[in-house]
Enzyme design. Structure first.
Site, PDB file in Angstrom:
ATOM      1  N   ASP A  79       0.865  -1.169   0.000  1.00  0.00           N
ATOM      2  CA  ASP A  79       0.000   0.000   0.000  1.00  0.00           C
ATOM      3  C   ASP A  79       0.910   1.230   0.000  1.00  0.00           C
ATOM      4  OD1 ASP A  79      -2.315   1.680   0.479  1.00  0.00           O
ATOM      5  OD2 ASP A  79      -1.576   1.832   2.546  1.00  0.00           O
ATOM      6  N   ASP A 117      -0.313   4.993   0.847  1.00  0.00           N
ATOM      7  CA  ASP A 117      -0.632   6.026   1.839  1.00  0.00           C
ATOM      8  C   ASP A 117      -0.619   5.466   3.260  1.00  0.00           C
ATOM      9  OD1 ASP A 117      -1.486   6.807  -0.773  1.00  0.00           O
ATOM     10  OD2 ASP A 117      -2.726   8.363   0.118  1.00  0.00           O
ATOM     11  N   MET A 165     -10.717   4.252   5.751  1.00  0.00           N
ATOM     12  CA  MET A 165      -9.531   3.421   6.023  1.00  0.00           C
ATOM     13  C   MET A 165      -9.706   2.590   7.291  1.00  0.00           C
ATOM     14  SD  MET A 165      -7.492   3.640   3.523  1.00  0.00           S
ATOM     15  CE  MET A 165      -8.979   3.714   2.551  1.00  0.00           C
ATOM     16  N   GLY A 216      -4.923   5.528  -4.095  1.00  0.00           N
ATOM     17  CA  GLY A 216      -4.507   6.892  -4.409  1.00  0.00           C
ATOM     18  C   GLY A 216      -4.320   7.062  -5.912  1.00  0.00           C
TER      19      GLY A 216
HETATM   20 MG   LIG Z   1      -2.917   3.140   3.427  1.00  0.00          MG
END
Ligand SMILES: [Mg+2]
Length: 210
Positions: A7, A9, A41, A100
């Site tokens: 991942d 972010d 999230m 993102g």
């Molecule tokens: Mg993340």
């Protein structure tokens, strides 16, 4: 080959790119967007319920995406570069899988030596103004990262797949990877810490696990 998926972010970098895009539009936009991102999230709300809303509120310009691209590099996880290099030296292929934006993440991927980025395309007009995003891209919705990993498995036929991430959308991949590693170095999310088979607070801690 062996595939390790990161991942972006709050994992490879301390920031949430969408929140940084919002910050460029002033404090009111930032506060609203940050709350939506956090809820998504943490798995409180589905990502698809906020994905388009956040971008409609921000309408980022090309130069905004470029500014966030520089922020990603400036806020890189302290052990990320050495960890990715060590993994590549022992035969792992590293990929970034993100909800993102591809244009904003590319500079960080280049800094880390990662060629493949699975992320959402943003579109801009010739004058740099916002013209939308790839609404059909899997990581804009629940289960999207799981879909991307299935596609990578079909394409690359890896012997082993590892996924590393901090968010609920990352944890969703656990059933289709050989090892899911939760990451809590920036934001330790309860749902991920409880659900992940492995959990680290620094990326170099994944080296003995894989
Ligand atoms: Mg993340």
């Amino acid at each position: 080959m062996k595939l390790i998926c990161f991942d972006c972010d709050s994992t490879l970098s301390s920031i949430e790119g969408i929140d940084e895009l919002a910050r460029l539009k002033g404090p009111a936009v930032f506060t609203a967007i940050e709350a939506m991102t956090s809820d998504a999230m943490n798995g409180k709300i589905p990502i698809e319920s906020v994905f388009g809303l956040r971008l409609d509120a921000i309408r980022p310009r090309l130069e905004d995406a470029e500014a966030v691209g520089a922020r990603y590099v400036a806020t890189v996880e302290p052990t990320a570069k050495a960890t990715v290099s060590a993994l590549q030296a022992s035969g792992w292929t590293a990929v970034i899988i993100s909800g993102g934006f591809r244009q904003a993440i590319r500079p960080l991927a280049d800094f880390l030596g990662i060629s493949r980025v699975e992320a959402v395309d943003m579109y801009f007009r010739g004058d740099g103004s916002y013209a939308g995003y790839d609404v059909g891209y899997p990581s804009t919705r629940t289960g999207g990262k799981l879909e991307i990993i299935k596609a990578l498995r079909a394409e690359m036929a890896p012997q082993k797949v590892v996924m590393v991430g901090d968010g609920a959308s990352d944890l969703e991949t656990q059933p289709v990877v050989d090892l899911f590693i939760g990451y809590g170095g920036f934001t330790a999310r309860d749902k991920v810490r409880r659900g992940a088979k492995a959990f680290v607070t620094s990326l170099d801690q994944i080296l003995p696990l894989v």
